[in-house]
Design a protein around this motif. Sequence first.
Motif, PDB file in Angstrom:
ATOM      1  N   GLU A  10       0.836  -1.290   0.068  1.00 18.60           N
ATOM      2  CA  GLU A  10       0.057  -0.071   0.112  1.00 18.60           C
ATOM      3  C   GLU A  10       1.054   1.237   0.088  1.00 18.60           C
ATOM      4  O   GLU A  10       0.426   2.148  -0.737  1.00 18.60           O
ATOM      5  CB  GLU A  10      -0.760   0.033   1.222  1.00 18.60           C
ATOM      6  CG  GLU A  10      -2.202  -1.108   0.973  1.00 18.60           C
ATOM      7  CD  GLU A  10      -3.055  -0.648   2.131  1.00 18.60           C
ATOM      8  OE1 GLU A  10      -3.028  -0.024   2.935  1.00 18.60           O
ATOM      9  OE2 GLU A  10      -3.915  -1.776   2.349  1.00 18.60           O
ATOM     10  N   LYS A  11       2.035   1.023   0.609  1.00 21.40           N
ATOM     11  CA  LYS A  11       2.729   2.366   0.738  1.00 21.40           C
ATOM     12  C   LYS A  11       3.457   2.623  -0.616  1.00 21.40           C
ATOM     13  O   LYS A  11       3.662   3.630  -0.862  1.00 21.40           O
ATOM     14  CB  LYS A  11       3.940   2.337   1.861  1.00 21.40           C
ATOM     15  CG  LYS A  11       3.322   2.442   3.409  1.00 21.40           C
ATOM     16  CD  LYS A  11       4.232   2.182   4.344  1.00 21.40           C
ATOM     17  CE  LYS A  11       3.913   2.642   5.667  1.00 21.40           C
ATOM     18  NZ  LYS A  11       4.798   2.559   6.977  1.00 21.40           N
ATOM     19  N   GLN A  14       1.095   4.146  -2.818  1.00 17.61           N
ATOM     20  CA  GLN A  14       0.576   5.745  -2.239  1.00 17.61           C
ATOM     21  C   GLN A  14       2.041   6.544  -2.986  1.00 17.61           C
ATOM     22  O   GLN A  14       1.719   7.528  -3.539  1.00 17.61           O
ATOM     23  CB  GLN A  14       0.473   6.185  -0.750  1.00 17.61           C
ATOM     24  CG  GLN A  14      -0.597   5.376  -0.469  1.00 17.61           C
ATOM     25  CD  GLN A  14      -0.588   5.415   1.202  1.00 17.61           C
ATOM     26  OE1 GLN A  14       0.214   5.676   1.788  1.00 17.61           O
ATOM     27  NE2 GLN A  14      -1.744   4.981   1.929  1.00 17.61           N
ATOM     28  N   ALA A  17       1.550   6.853  -6.936  1.00 19.49           N
ATOM     29  CA  ALA A  17       0.396   7.857  -7.109  1.00 19.49           C
ATOM     30  C   ALA A  17       1.004   9.347  -6.719  1.00 19.49           C
ATOM     31  O   ALA A  17       0.571  10.144  -7.482  1.00 19.49           O
ATOM     32  CB  ALA A  17      -0.746   7.259  -6.235  1.00 19.49           C
ATOM     33  N   LEU A  18       1.656   9.606  -5.527  1.00 24.27           N
ATOM     34  CA  LEU A  18       2.246  10.801  -5.357  1.00 24.27           C
ATOM     35  C   LEU A  18       3.115  11.061  -6.547  1.00 24.27           C
ATOM     36  O   LEU A  18       3.104  12.329  -6.893  1.00 24.27           O
ATOM     37  CB  LEU A  18       2.729  10.704  -3.895  1.00 24.27           C
ATOM     38  CG  LEU A  18       3.300  12.021  -3.385  1.00 24.27           C
ATOM     39  CD1 LEU A  18       2.500  13.113  -3.320  1.00 24.27           C
ATOM     40  CD2 LEU A  18       4.263  11.838  -2.168  1.00 24.27           C
TER      41      LEU A  18
END
Length: 80
Positions: A10-11, A14, A17-18
């Motif tokens: 998940e990290k 993220q 995506a960032l």
Amino acid sequence: MSSEFHQLSEKVAQLAALTQSLRRENADLRLNVTALTTEKVDLSRRMEEAHQRIEALLEKLPVAIAATPTTPAINEEETA
């Protein structure tokens, strides 16, 4: 172990995506900089043209009468 792997996954998602978001923002900012630079060049050119026109107009103006030493001083009593 599976929970740690899921959290790490998940990290990473993220972070990806960032990264994509920042790349889009960076591209937009580069476009803005290009547009503003073009506008600045145009405005500088227009300011220089205006300056040249003002200089040309100032050269056409007659010399101020008060600046000539042969002009008699106007007495306030004569104008009243």
